[in-house]
Design an enzyme around this catalytic site. Structure first.
Site, short mmCIF file in Angstrom:
data_model
loop_
_atom_site.label_atom_id
_atom_site.label_comp_id
_atom_site.label_asym_id
_atom_site.label_seq_id
_atom_site.Cartn_x
_atom_site.Cartn_y
_atom_site.Cartn_z
N ARG A 1 3.12 -22.31 -12.43
CA ARG A 1 3.58 -20.93 -12.62
C ARG A 1 4.35 -20.38 -11.42
O ARG A 1 4.95 -19.32 -11.51
CB ARG A 1 2.40 -20.01 -13.02
CG ARG A 1 1.40 -19.71 -11.95
CD ARG A 1 0.14 -19.04 -12.50
NE ARG A 1 0.01 -17.65 -12.12
CZ ARG A 1 -1.09 -16.92 -12.30
NH1 ARG A 1 -2.15 -17.43 -12.92
NH2 ARG A 1 -1.14 -15.68 -11.94
N ASN B 1 -1.41 -16.10 -18.16
CA ASN B 1 -0.62 -16.52 -16.99
C ASN B 1 -0.97 -17.96 -16.62
O ASN B 1 -0.10 -18.79 -16.35
CB ASN B 1 -0.90 -15.62 -15.79
CG ASN B 1 -0.68 -14.16 -16.10
OD1 ASN B 1 -0.01 -13.84 -17.09
ND2 ASN B 1 -1.22 -13.27 -15.30
N ASP B 2 -2.26 -18.26 -16.60
CA ASP B 2 -2.69 -19.62 -16.29
C ASP B 2 -2.70 -20.51 -17.52
O ASP B 2 -2.39 -21.70 -17.43
CB ASP B 2 -4.10 -19.60 -15.67
CG ASP B 2 -4.03 -19.33 -14.18
OD1 ASP B 2 -3.19 -19.95 -13.51
OD2 ASP B 2 -4.79 -18.48 -13.70
N ARG C 1 -13.91 -9.17 -12.80
CA ARG C 1 -13.79 -10.63 -12.74
C ARG C 1 -14.29 -11.12 -11.40
O ARG C 1 -13.90 -10.58 -10.36
CB ARG C 1 -12.33 -11.06 -12.93
CG ARG C 1 -12.18 -12.57 -12.94
CD ARG C 1 -10.76 -12.99 -13.20
NE ARG C 1 -9.91 -12.73 -12.04
CZ ARG C 1 -8.60 -12.98 -12.03
NH1 ARG C 1 -8.00 -13.45 -13.11
NH2 ARG C 1 -7.89 -12.75 -10.95
N CYS D 1 -5.65 -10.66 -21.10
CA CYS D 1 -5.38 -9.94 -19.85
C CYS D 1 -4.22 -10.55 -19.07
O CYS D 1 -3.95 -10.15 -17.95
CB CYS D 1 -6.63 -9.84 -18.99
SG CYS D 1 -7.26 -11.43 -18.47
N HIS E 1 0.83 -1.21 0.00
CA HIS E 1 0.00 0.00 0.00
C HIS E 1 0.86 1.25 0.00
O HIS E 1 0.54 2.25 -0.63
CB HIS E 1 -0.90 0.01 1.24
CG HIS E 1 -2.27 -0.51 0.95
ND1 HIS E 1 -2.93 -1.35 1.79
CD2 HIS E 1 -3.08 -0.30 -0.09
CE1 HIS E 1 -4.11 -1.64 1.28
NE2 HIS E 1 -4.22 -1.01 0.14
N GLU F 1 -8.38 -19.81 -20.01
CA GLU F 1 -7.08 -20.09 -19.39
C GLU F 1 -6.89 -21.58 -19.13
O GLU F 1 -5.91 -22.00 -18.54
CB GLU F 1 -6.88 -19.26 -18.11
CG GLU F 1 -8.07 -19.17 -17.20
CD GLU F 1 -7.94 -18.14 -16.09
OE1 GLU F 1 -6.87 -17.55 -15.89
OE2 GLU F 1 -8.95 -17.92 -15.41
C1 PEP Z 1 -4.21 -15.01 -16.14
O1 PEP Z 1 -4.27 -16.16 -15.69
O2 PEP Z 1 -3.57 -14.71 -17.16
C2 PEP Z 1 -4.88 -13.92 -15.42
C3 PEP Z 1 -4.97 -12.71 -15.92
O3 PEP Z 1 -5.38 -14.21 -14.19
P1 PEP Z 1 -4.52 -14.31 -12.84
O4 PEP Z 1 -3.11 -13.91 -13.16
O5 PEP Z 1 -5.21 -13.41 -11.88
O6 PEP Z 1 -4.65 -15.76 -12.52
MG MG Z 2 -5.73 -16.70 -14.17
#
Ligand code: PEP
Ligand code: MG
Length: 596
Positions: free
Chosen positions: A474, A463-464, A341, A511, A198, A440
């Site tokens: 990951r 990312n997932d 989300r 995203c 923060h 994902e």
């Molecule tokens: C992703 O998985 O790419 C994503 C945007 O979600 P998070 O990183 O919150 O799992």
């Molecule tokens: Mg994700």
């Protein structure tokens, strides 16, 4: 105790808030209290409990007083963090657990509180999400205040600082940051802390240069030392010579003008030279980040992660809390859209009361939409909050970790029930609110044609997706070398999803972190992505390369990349292509792993 004077000593930390400044060090005594650990007699127990409760009350009073004294409207806007700290002080678990320990173990309050904090700390450390993990720093600020009150230590009053100084502290709390008098404090540096604490978020919003995580700052720096700090790169120089000072400042000037140049792209349309328009949006986790998103040229919020609403507390957020937060989000980003989300908890992120069943494979366990479908009351409360807020601006709903059609149908059925309830109660909401699925999971990608019939948009979470498609955890550093965004499988999956979505007439966003790297963004453009959502700071540099490119050339680039059989060959090809195509933007264009 004074330490030996350092000359020209460079130390490296984490850039928390940009800006290069020079100033005199002002050493702040914080968080360095030695905690006495004492056993007490049974007859002293209740007195000790009261001493602890009094320290809690004193801490509450101090925070309330600090809040009341903040007059600067810019600072006031952020003072909600002090409310968060008061909430922590009211936390049942924190208080009850400590009181129980004093009574059961017959130990002094400092020791008991320390034991409670150890437990909470272990829980926080296990969180993979950096942002959420960093919330533990709030707990530390609050507990440091309680400790100081228990020990009767004075709190340094930073409002009394005179002259233009750089504050040097072991740690610096959001409460401290909010008390900074910008007239007298040029910036601050700390031994500990991370980029998404923060304190760091606040210093960025307030434009106070800061470097955190320096580890040795308080042990190397004496009060009165001259410091140069670079809040972007995290570099600090102690007592620079004239020569170093000049070259440092010159280097910074060049970087600054480069950054300023990049920022010019923020307000320009995200359009290629041959007229293809895409949408660049921001990923955020707090409504307070909307201003930064706008400043960096975001055309809306492509991913609002809601997990933070559930954290730092024992109870669950109420419908009203959800509503108020999402309403502020909708109003602040208006007339653009925000994509909210729903809760993506489970796996590596967890809610204290719901993670008792220690899963063997948490990433494949009761995560995200699976959790929401099991705990439907929690899910419905969030959906009602989102729907109610949709009457106040343009919102979209995004469901995480969708694995196939059946799941999205069940999810939509619940959404339908919630909508019916609102209609019956005559509560207004956007009846046409768009609904999207995160892509994902590989099963969702290969059934994208079927899923596309059920939703209004897709958002690819790379990312997932990379983790699940390549079977690479990951968060496991031992297999991180296999976590390859440019793996031919990943590129094929993304292209297929885009094609299937477009055939069905819906748009596709991305995203995941991939969108934030200019080199990757060009590949994604060539594959036909419609929207790119990323951390706000990356938007201008991505926009810059998109505006300098032609869609047609990126499409041809993708054709060439698809001929290559391995991730390393694709990376190598990409590196050469970028150097040739953007010789002047080399540093900005490359993700760390392919810069070499
Ligand atoms: C992703 O998985 O790419 C994503 C945007 O979600 P998070 O990183 O919150 O799992
Ligand atoms: Mg994700």
């Amino acid at each position: 105790m004074a330490v030996q004077q350092q000359i020209n000593k460079f130390i490296q930390g984490i850039g928390a808030s940009p800006g290069v400044i020079t100033g005199k060090a002002y050493l702040l005594e914080r968080f360095k209290v030695r905690l006495p650990q004492k056993r007490i007699d049974p007859g002293q127990v209740e007195e000790e409990v009261n001493r602890f409760l009094n320290a809690i009350q004193e801490s509450r009073n101090q925070l309330t007083e600090i809040k009341e004294k903040i007059l600067d409207p810019q600072m006031r806007k952020h003072s909600f963090i002090l409310d968060v700290h008061v909430l922590i002080l009211n936390d049942e678990m924190l208080i009850q657990d400590t009181v129980d320990t004093i009574r059961k173990k017959e130990v002094n309050a400092e020791w008991a509180l320390d034991l409670t904090l150890e437990k909470l700390d272990t829980a926080f450390k296990a969180i993979e999400d950096e942002y959420l993990r960093e919330r533990r720093s709030d707990l530390h600020y609050v507990s440091a205040r309680i400790f100081r009150n228990l020990l009767g230590k004075k709190h340094d009053d930073i409002t009394k600082i005179k002259g233009k100084v750089v504050i040097v502290a072991h740690d610096f709390s959001p409460a401290d940051t909010l008390q900074i008098d910008l007239e007298h404090v040029a910036g601050f540096i700390t031994d500990i802390g991370g980029k998404v604490s923060h304190t760091a978020i606040l210093s960025r919003s307030l434009g106070i240069p800061a470097v955190v995580g320096l580890e040795v700052a308080t042990s190397l720096i004496n009060g009165g030392d001259i410091l140069i700090i670079d809040g972007e790169t995290g570099e600090v120089v102690i007592n620079p010579t004239e020569e170093v000072s000049q070259s440092f400042i010159e280097r910074k000037r060049r970087i600054k003008s480069f950054k300023r140049e990049i920022l010019k792209y923020a307000s320009l349309p995200a359009e290629t030279r041959d007229g293809v328009r895409v949408r660049l949006q921001a990923n955020i986790e707090m409504v307070e980040e909307v201003s930064s998103a706008k400043m960096h040229g975001a055309e809306g919020i492509g991913l609002y992660r809601t997990e933070i609403l559930y954290l730092n507390r024992k109870d669950l957020p109420t419908e009203e809390e959800h509503f108020q937060v999402y309403r502020r989000l909708a109003e602040n980003i208006s007339p653009a859209t925000a994509t909210i989300r729903t809760l993506d908890i489970g796996g590596d992120k967890f809610l204290p009361d719901y993670s008792k069943n220690n899963e063997m494979n948490p990433a494949l366990g009761l995560r995200a939409i699976r959790f929401s479908m099991k705990e439907t009351d929690i899910f419905k409360t969030q959906l009602r909050g989102i729907l109610r807020a949709s009457a106040h601006g343009k919102l979209r709903i995004l469901f995480p970790m969708i694995s196939g059609v059946e799941e999205i149908l069940q999810t939509k059925a619940i959404l339908g029930e919630v909508k019916k309830g609102l209609i019956k109660a005559k509560i207004p909401f956007d009846q046409e609110i768009e609904v999207g699925a995160m892509i994902e999971i590989p099963s969702a990608s290969v059934t994208a044609d079927l899923l596309a019939r059920e939703v209004d948009f897709f958002s690819i979470g790379t990312n997932d997706l990379i983790q699940y498609a390549l079977a690479v955890d990951r968060i496991n550093e031992h297999v991180s070398y296999l976590y390859e965004p440019l793996h031919p499988a990943i590129l094929r999956i993304i292209r297929m999803v885009v094609q299937l979505a477009h055939q069905a007439g819906i748009s596709v966003a991305i995203c995941g972190e991939m969108a934030a790297e200019p080199a990757y963004a060009l590949i994604l453009l060539g594959m036909g992505l419609d929207e790119f959502s990323m951390n706000p700071i990356s938007i201008p540099k991505v926009k810059k390369v998109l505006r300098k490119s032609r869609f047609e050339e990126t499409r041809l680039l993708v054709e060439q990349l698809f001929q290559l059989p391995t991730a390393s060959e694709i990376e190598c090809f990409m590196r050469k292509w970028m150097v040739k195509r953007f010789p002047d933007d080399f540093i900005e264009c490359y993700p760390e792993e392919i810069k070499a």
